[in-house]
Design an enzyme around this catalytic site. Structure first.
Site, PDB file in Angstrom:
ATOM      1  N   ASP A   9       0.866  -1.175   0.000  1.00 47.58           N
ATOM      2  CA  ASP A   9       0.000   0.000   0.000  1.00 47.58           C
ATOM      3  C   ASP A   9       0.905   1.228   0.000  1.00 47.58           C
ATOM      4  OD1 ASP A   9      -2.405   1.658   0.582  1.00 47.58           O
ATOM      5  OD2 ASP A   9      -1.371   1.924   2.503  1.00 47.58           O
ATOM      6  N   ALA A  10       0.399   2.345  -0.488  1.00 50.56           N
ATOM      7  CA  ALA A  10       1.230   3.552  -0.575  1.00 50.56           C
ATOM      8  C   ALA A  10       1.077   4.464   0.639  1.00 50.56           C
ATOM      9  CB  ALA A  10       0.899   4.318  -1.853  1.00 50.56           C
ATOM     10  N   TYR A  11      -0.128   4.996   0.828  1.00 52.40           N
ATOM     11  CA  TYR A  11      -0.329   6.072   1.802  1.00 52.40           C
ATOM     12  C   TYR A  11      -0.489   5.528   3.217  1.00 52.40           C
ATOM     13  CZ  TYR A  11      -0.771   8.819  -2.385  1.00 52.40           C
ATOM     14  OH  TYR A  11      -0.515   9.412  -3.601  1.00 52.40           O
ATOM     15  N   ARG A  40      -7.284  12.919   6.697  1.00 59.22           N
ATOM     16  CA  ARG A  40      -7.050  11.524   6.323  1.00 59.22           C
ATOM     17  C   ARG A  40      -8.305  10.669   6.516  1.00 59.22           C
ATOM     18  NH1 ARG A  40      -4.927   7.653   3.182  1.00 59.22           N
ATOM     19  NH2 ARG A  40      -4.266   5.807   4.335  1.00 59.22           N
ATOM     20  N   SER A 116      -2.530   0.801  -4.770  1.00 59.62           N
ATOM     21  CA  SER A 116      -3.008   1.953  -4.001  1.00 59.62           C
ATOM     22  C   SER A 116      -4.314   2.514  -4.525  1.00 59.62           C
ATOM     23  CB  SER A 116      -1.940   3.057  -4.049  1.00 59.62           C
ATOM     24  OG  SER A 116      -2.384   4.241  -3.424  1.00 59.62           O
ATOM     25  N   ASN A 117      -5.042   3.154  -3.592  1.00 56.98           N
ATOM     26  CA  ASN A 117      -6.209   3.946  -3.957  1.00 56.98           C
ATOM     27  C   ASN A 117      -5.819   5.233  -4.673  1.00 56.98           C
ATOM     28  OD1 ASN A 117      -8.194   2.261  -2.916  1.00 56.98           O
ATOM     29  ND2 ASN A 117      -8.367   3.352  -0.970  1.00 56.98           N
TER      30      ASN A 117
END
Length: 217
Positions: A9-11, A40, A116-117
């Site tokens: 995942d990125a964030y 967030r 990622s989203n």
């Protein structure tokens, strides 16, 4: 089973989502942390609700809308910092251990990707800013399917593209809900519990819980 496919995942996992507000803390004011947390939380809520409604908007639009909502919830925060915060979100700091861990996995012959989203443009900017692009084999964005996590179609992008069974993929995320979705899909999951949060979704437990990515390499 020794995994050679690692998907991140990125964030919150590779990139610090609170780095934008921290970078402009003086301009935002003393309630910056509250602003960042609401930003967030609302960003994620928008992604889940829009997926359930079948009303996709790309993640950057949701990020802008979430920040505007956060400013409304925290009127003491300096709204004139809005553009600086949005600009900073394109160049979020990666966590300190990330480059070394990815390099070690890559040197060991692993295949590496982001799932990622984030919109493709956001992810490309973040990856380039952190100089991670030489280490990644793929960057998978939900832009390609118009659905956000935890929709199974998101995780299936990896198995379809890489022609792997789900259990051949080690998936790492700091988001417990993401780990639950990936576990149900069939990935081997590692929860990067950076904030030492209590466990949730106990019927979809991760294979491993780590405080950072360092235990992977």
């Amino acid at each position: 089973m020794r995994h050679t496919a690692f998907v991140f995942d990125a964030y919150g996992t590779l990139f610090d989502v609170h780095a934008a507000v921290r970078r402009h803390a003086e301009a935002v004011g003393p309630d910056g942390q509250q602003l960042s947390e609401i930003w967030r939380a609302k960003q994620l809520e928008y992604s889940w609700v829009r997926t359930m409604m079948g009303a996709f908007q790309d993640f950057w639009q949701l990020t802008e809308q979430a920040l505007d909502h956060a400013f409304e919830k925290v009127p003491s925060a300096n709204r004139s910092a809005r553009q600086d915060l949005l600009d900073a979100y394109w160049r979020l700091d990666c966590y300190p251990e990330v480059p070394a861990v990815l390099k070690a996995l890559k040197a060991d012959g692993a295949r590496l990707a982001i799932l990622s989203n984030g919109s493709r443009a956001m992810l490309e900017a973040a990856v380039k800013s952190a100089a991670l692009d030489p280490l990644l084999d793929d960057v998978f964005s939900v832009d390609d399917i118009g659905r956000f996590k935890t929709d199974p179609q998101v995780y299936d992008m990896v198995t379809t593209a890489w022609r792997l069974y789900p259990d051949a993929v080690s998936f790492q995320s700091s988001n417990r809900w993401d780990i639950a979705g990936a576990t149900k899909f069939g990935f081997r999951t590692v929860w990067i519990n950076r904030a030492n949060q209590p466990d949730e979704y106990r019927d979809f437990s991760p294979a491993l819980i780590l405080p950072s990515l360092e235990g992977l390499s």
